[in-house]
Design a protein around this motif. Structure first.
Motif, PDB file in Angstrom:
ATOM      1  N   GLU A  66       0.737  -1.305   0.475  1.00  0.00           N
ATOM      2  CA  GLU A  66      -0.134  -0.352  -0.057  1.00  0.00           C
ATOM      3  C   GLU A  66       0.480   1.409  -0.270  1.00  0.00           C
ATOM      4  O   GLU A  66       2.300   1.354   1.126  1.00  0.00           O
ATOM      5  CB  GLU A  66      -0.953  -0.242   1.099  1.00  0.00           C
ATOM      6  CG  GLU A  66      -1.802   0.979   1.469  1.00  0.00           C
ATOM      7  CD  GLU A  66      -2.786   0.978   2.199  1.00  0.00           C
ATOM      8  OE1 GLU A  66      -2.652   0.231   3.978  1.00  0.00           O
ATOM      9  OE2 GLU A  66      -3.807   2.037   2.982  1.00  0.00           O
ATOM     10  N   HIS A  67       0.411   2.501  -0.899  1.00  0.00           N
ATOM     11  CA  HIS A  67       1.681   2.904  -1.103  1.00  0.00           C
ATOM     12  C   HIS A  67       0.078   4.607  -0.413  1.00  0.00           C
ATOM     13  O   HIS A  67      -1.030   4.094  -0.676  1.00  0.00           O
ATOM     14  CB  HIS A  67       1.730   3.670  -1.928  1.00  0.00           C
ATOM     15  CG  HIS A  67       3.031   2.721  -2.318  1.00  0.00           C
ATOM     16  ND1 HIS A  67       4.163   2.381  -1.363  1.00  0.00           N
ATOM     17  CD2 HIS A  67       3.529   1.572  -3.646  1.00  0.00           C
ATOM     18  CE1 HIS A  67       4.848   1.790  -1.677  1.00  0.00           C
ATOM     19  NE2 HIS A  67       4.511   0.956  -2.529  1.00  0.00           N
ATOM     20  N   ASN A  68       0.528   5.619  -0.344  1.00  0.00           N
ATOM     21  CA  ASN A  68      -0.231   6.973  -0.585  1.00  0.00           C
ATOM     22  C   ASN A  68       0.461   8.266  -1.296  1.00  0.00           C
ATOM     23  O   ASN A  68       2.153   8.459  -1.377  1.00  0.00           O
ATOM     24  CB  ASN A  68      -1.212   6.991   0.649  1.00  0.00           C
ATOM     25  CG  ASN A  68      -0.003   7.146   1.716  1.00  0.00           C
ATOM     26  OD1 ASN A  68       1.338   7.294   1.938  1.00  0.00           O
ATOM     27  ND2 ASN A  68      -0.465   6.476   2.853  1.00  0.00           N
TER      28      ASN A  68
HETATM   29 CU   LIG Z   1       4.385   4.132  -0.330  1.00  0.00          CU
END
Ligand SMILES: [Cu+2]
Length: 139
Positions: free
Chosen positions: A63-65
């Motif tokens: 997961e990244h944002n």
């Molecule tokens: Cu990230």
């Protein structure tokens, strides 16, 4: 001879025009890719107050944002809870999740920090810049 020379000049002009499109003025639509651990590209130039469309492709395994910090703030050495208050805009993506999102560019011209807020990710290179230009600077 003249034809060949004209052709070369034409090619040079085309190359200049293309590079101007890539680096140059503000845009309202961007496509970028998120990987472990980078945004590609990681610099976005927009006009203040414009509606911006992002086509985000997540090509990583975690997961990244994508967080844009408020003007004049940055996350320092790491993004933590205190920095949440300074988030201008953010979107989170799960692995394999690609989406189109829209946000409104800040009104204040300047350079804004972009980062991934997952622990350790900005330190691993998930940093970027949002450059907001004055509306009058637009062509
Ligand atoms: Cu990230």
């Amino acid at each position: 001879m003249v034809n060949k020379r004209s052709f070369i000049i034409l090619i040079l002009i085309l190359m200049l025009a293309l590079s101007a499109c890539e680096n140059g003025g503000p845009s309202t639509k961007f496509s970028f890719t998120i990987t472990d651990f980078a945004f590609t590209p990681n610099e976005f130039t927009v006009t203040a107050g414009q509606q911006i469309t992002l086509n985000v492709t997540h090509d990583g395994t975690m997961e990244h944002n994508f967080i844009v910090m408020n003007y004049g703030t940055d996350a320092g050495d790491m993004f933590d809870e205190a920095d949440q208050a300074n988030v201008f805009w953010e979107v989170s993506l799960q692995p394999g999740e690609s989406k189109t999102v829209v946000f409104t560019a800040p009104e204040q011209p300047g350079t804004y920090q972009i980062l991934c807020g997952m622990p350790g990710h900005m330190q691993s290179g998930m940093l970027g810049k949002l450059i907001v230009t004055e509306p009058t600077a637009q062509k």
